[in-house]
Design a protein around this motif. Structure first.
Motif, short mmCIF file in Angstrom:
data_model
loop_
_atom_site.label_atom_id
_atom_site.label_comp_id
_atom_site.label_asym_id
_atom_site.label_seq_id
_atom_site.Cartn_x
_atom_site.Cartn_y
_atom_site.Cartn_z
N GLY A 64 0.81 -1.32 0.04
CA GLY A 64 -0.15 -0.05 -0.03
C GLY A 64 0.78 1.15 -0.04
O GLY A 64 2.10 1.38 0.52
N SER A 65 0.36 2.36 -0.50
CA SER A 65 0.96 3.64 -0.57
C SER A 65 1.52 4.02 1.09
O SER A 65 0.67 4.09 1.69
CB SER A 65 0.11 4.69 -1.16
OG SER A 65 0.66 5.79 -1.19
N SER A 100 -4.97 3.72 5.15
CA SER A 100 -5.55 3.86 3.68
C SER A 100 -7.14 4.29 3.79
O SER A 100 -7.67 3.48 4.58
CB SER A 100 -5.30 2.79 2.99
OG SER A 100 -5.65 3.01 1.54
N PRO A 101 -7.58 5.15 2.98
CA PRO A 101 -6.87 6.06 2.27
C PRO A 101 -6.18 6.96 2.93
O PRO A 101 -6.53 7.79 4.24
CB PRO A 101 -7.85 6.79 1.13
CG PRO A 101 -8.97 6.64 2.21
CD PRO A 101 -8.87 5.39 3.19
N LEU A 102 -5.02 7.63 2.18
CA LEU A 102 -4.23 8.90 2.65
C LEU A 102 -5.00 10.06 2.61
O LEU A 102 -5.67 10.30 1.59
CB LEU A 102 -2.93 8.96 2.15
CG LEU A 102 -2.04 7.66 1.97
CD1 LEU A 102 -0.81 7.89 1.16
CD2 LEU A 102 -1.53 7.50 3.56
#
Length: 434
Positions: A64-65, A100-102
């Motif tokens: 994940g980011s 997440s989400p950012l």
């Protein structure tokens, strides 16, 4: 410590390296996954191939980011990869997963207002451009301090809590100091002068100052990083300006030569001011503003923001990004004034760089009798400055100095729209967190 090297240290000729950082970007192309990992030194690309390392390829599907990862791999040259090198992974480990989400996009250049960025500062500080600002800031101040160390200046630390202010009560933050009223420091000015009287001769301080101003501008903050300098046995204020000019030129040159990656990220073409900084009087500055731009500052004793910007444009056209304005009228009691044979109003100066005031300084009044006389004329309460008057009464050499706003310097060097972008955790009248 976790075994790793920074992305900037990866050698394409090495057999195997270990890196760690945040997942900056993920590109899934079916049987191929490109993972871009970011650390404080930059970015590196890791290529996961399903046919080459099926187990690692399967594991990276859950990436994940902004996850924190550690990767071991073989460096390979690649013209398409950041920095010209990529890794073929042999180990992949997730050290921590990000939520997440950012709330703030890191990998893409998304237009987000400054307030949102500051509200999510922990994420904003991860952006490559923001990292570049603070890397540049560190290199700039290291170069500045190195110059003063080599010139024999003594690194000092003065109190951040004081009984009174050096520049006026209206801008002071009051605090309760045990059972007494006290204030956060506006400036180390008086303490620097005491050190000149004590025989230290040349000092500098990288410190903090506080100004309780109610402002809403792109160049003011309430908590300020300052670089303060004081030196003794001077002939006049020009000796002080010489020190500031030489040290600033050295620092800018060091950044131009040693921070190319940061400047490229910020798209800044930094010019080193090689020629002497012009030095004009305050009256000459007013004449220039009137004749060249038809501009008249509202306060006849000071330059305004527009005036500084216009003068900056005028001197920039002549190849001078920095210049001094000397001889401001109605200055504080500790500035030398009314010098016989000298037509300027005082020996106080400002340094303007790229159209913005960076510092104020000048020659100080070391004659205590004259200083007390000026204090009486200005209605200054001498009881608040007895420690200062007494210290200078035991014999003080001619001296002077200045205070340079570090945040403003970084703002101008990095070409930032707002001074808050140059500060990790800025404070203003409305922001007390994070």
């Amino acid at each position: 410590m976790i075994e790793r090297i920074h992305t900037s240290e990866v050698d394409p000729d090495a057999d195997e390296v270990a890196i760690a950082g945040h997942v900056h970007e993920i590109r899934d192309l079916g049987g191929l996954v490109f993972l871009i990992v970011r650390d404080r030194e930059g970015l590196i690309q890791i290529v996961f191939k399903e046919e080459r390392e099926p187990e690692l390829f399967e594991a990276v599907q859950d990436a994940g980011s902004e996850d924190v990862v550690r990767i071991v791999g073989e460096p390979l040259e690649s013209d398409q990869a950041p920095g010209g090198v990529e890794l073929a992974p042999t180990e992949y480990e997730v050290l921590d997963e990000a939520n997440s989400p950012l709330p703030l996009e890191i990998s893409k250049d998304v237009d987000v207002d400054l307030s949102t960025r500051l509200d999510n500062r922990a994420l904003d500080l991860r952006k490559p451009e923001t990292l570049a600002v603070f890397s540049l800031r560190s290199k700039l101040m290291t170069a500045m301090e190195d110059w003063f160390d080599e010139e024999g200046f003594v690194d000092i630390k003065t109190p951040l809590i004081s009984k009174g202010g050096a520049e006026g009560g209206a801008e002071l933050f009051p605090i309760l100091y045990y059972d007494r009223d006290a204030f956060l420091s506006q400036s180390p000015q008086l303490y620097k002068q005491i050190l000149m009287a004590a025989g230290y001769e040349a000092v500098y301080e990288t410190g903090t100052a506080f100004r309780a101003e109610d402002f809403a501008t792109s160049r003011h903050v309430s908590e300020i990083a300052m670089f303060d300098v004081e030196l003794a046995y001077i002939d006049d204020h020009h000796d002080v300006m010489d020190v500031q000019e030489e040290s600033l030129r050295h620092a800018i040159r060091a950044v131009a030569e040693g921070a190319e990656r940061e400047l490229d990220l910020l798209d800044v073409d930094l010019q080193v001011p090689e020629e002497d900084f012009p030095r004009i009087t305050f009256d000459e500055a007013l004449d220039l503003l009137e004749t060249e731009f038809g501009h008249f500052p509202e306060d006849p004793t000071d330059l305004d923001t527009k005036g500084e910007k216009l003068l900056g444009e005028h001197f920039a056209e002549q190849g001078h990004p920095a210049f001094f304005v000397v001889g401001y009228p109605d200055e504080k009691f500790y500035y030398m004034q009314d010098v016989e044979g000298d037509e300027i109003a005082s020996r106080k100066f400002d340094l303007i760089y790229e159209g913005q005031e960076l510092s104020s300084g000048g020659q100080r009044e070391h004659d205590v009798d004259r200083m007390v006389e000026v204090m009486e004329e200005e209605g200054v309460e001498q009881a608040n400055f007895e420690f200062y008057i007494e210290a200078l009464s035991f014999g003080t050499p001619p001296h002077g100095g200045y205070g340079l706003g570090i945040d403003r310097l970084v703002q101008q060097v990095a070409d930032l729209d707002n001074i808050k972008e140059a500060i990790m955790f800025p404070r203003d009248p409305n922001r007390l967190e994070p």
